[in-house]
Design a protein around this motif. Sequence first.
Motif, PDB file in Angstrom:
ATOM      1  N   TRP A 103       0.861  -1.176   0.000  1.00  0.00           N
ATOM      2  CA  TRP A 103       0.000   0.000   0.000  1.00  0.00           C
ATOM      3  C   TRP A 103       0.898   1.225   0.000  1.00  0.00           C
ATOM      4  O   TRP A 103       2.089   1.131   0.288  1.00  0.00           O
ATOM      5  N   ASP A 104       0.302   2.354  -0.328  1.00  0.00           N
ATOM      6  CA  ASP A 104       1.098   3.580  -0.384  1.00  0.00           C
ATOM      7  C   ASP A 104       0.258   4.729   0.163  1.00  0.00           C
ATOM      8  O   ASP A 104      -0.797   5.042  -0.388  1.00  0.00           O
ATOM      9  N   GLY A 105       0.701   5.322   1.243  1.00  0.00           N
ATOM     10  CA  GLY A 105      -0.011   6.457   1.843  1.00  0.00           C
ATOM     11  C   GLY A 105      -0.878   6.028   3.012  1.00  0.00           C
ATOM     12  O   GLY A 105      -1.651   5.089   2.909  1.00  0.00           O
TER      13      GLY A 105
ATOM     14  N   TRP B  62      11.333   0.294   9.396  1.00  0.00           N
ATOM     15  CA  TRP B  62      10.300   0.007   8.389  1.00  0.00           C
ATOM     16  C   TRP B  62      10.884  -0.030   6.985  1.00  0.00           C
ATOM     17  O   TRP B  62      10.415  -0.793   6.131  1.00  0.00           O
TER      18      TRP B  62
ATOM     19  N   ASP C 238      11.761   4.705  11.580  1.00  0.00           N
ATOM     20  CA  ASP C 238      11.630   4.746  10.118  1.00  0.00           C
ATOM     21  C   ASP C 238      12.643   3.834   9.423  1.00  0.00           C
ATOM     22  O   ASP C 238      12.324   3.184   8.420  1.00  0.00           O
TER      23      ASP C 238
ATOM     24  N   PHE D  14       7.867   4.942   0.997  1.00  0.00           N
ATOM     25  CA  PHE D  14       8.430   3.637   1.345  1.00  0.00           C
ATOM     26  C   PHE D  14       8.089   2.601   0.280  1.00  0.00           C
ATOM     27  O   PHE D  14       8.900   1.753  -0.069  1.00  0.00           O
TER      28      PHE D  14
ATOM     29  N   GLU E 139      10.067  -0.897  -1.816  1.00  0.00           N
ATOM     30  CA  GLU E 139       9.311  -2.087  -2.213  1.00  0.00           C
ATOM     31  C   GLU E 139       9.299  -2.257  -3.733  1.00  0.00           C
ATOM     32  O   GLU E 139       9.791  -3.258  -4.257  1.00  0.00           O
TER      33      GLU E 139
END
Length: 225
Positions: free
Chosen positions: A40-42, A106, A103, A140, A145
Amino acid sequence: MELFSVAWLGKEPCDVEPNDYKDFVESASITIPKDMSNFWDGWDIYDTVRSYSREGQRTWTLDYTLIGYLINGFYFCGDGKGGVNTESCPDDGECGFAVGAVDAFWAEASKHFSISAEGLSRVFFNSSRPGGPFQTEESFFSEFELCNLTPEKISLMDIYVLTDVRQSPQHDCDSVSINNLKSILDSKSIPYNCWDNPRDVFHQLCIDYDDHEDCTFLNDDGAVH
Ligand code: CV1
């Protein structure tokens, strides 16, 4: 846990880089079941993807893997004097992108999650995200990814562009932002489909708005329920 703490314990809060977690992340590596990885993004899509994944029953997000599950929801950092900082730790992004105790973790975990993904994979976006659903700057998903997916292992990427009930879509599968993602996938020879509000997720979003007109469904007999 030793490998986890050496990455950040006692250091200055911002003096931690993704690579510092390499040994920890690798030591806790698990196999992501084929066809299950879900990116996912955001943040604005995070709740939706979590509900959709049903804690690994439908798909696996990074938070459902061993390390993601252990660390999710925790904030921590060192005190620069060999111990744990009990006063305060930097907020998301405060040390710079993907830097700092939380951070950096992750970032490294995201990279490893992506390297491990296999078969069909999914990525979720919010169509109304300010700046566009897919972003390459300080993302990220984009920086740890997408670039670490193994083309030989990924058979298909399903791109979901989602709009919550009561909102109007600002972007869709043909928007510049998503086309940018498609060209990156093309350059990696990863096949994809893109779906604007596919029914499986939309029905889930309707749970909270069952009397909204977009959430009424026709039965076979034609009656609206
Ligand atoms: N991911 Br609490 C990345 N960052 C995470 C994750 C996580 N699973 N969980 C947490 N964070 P942003 P993105 C923290 O919305 O859209 C993975 C980070 O410390 O910007 O760029 C997921 O696998 C960071 O401060 O993430 C997902 O596929 C902030 O939340 C992808 O990366 C990042 O949030 C999301 O990337």
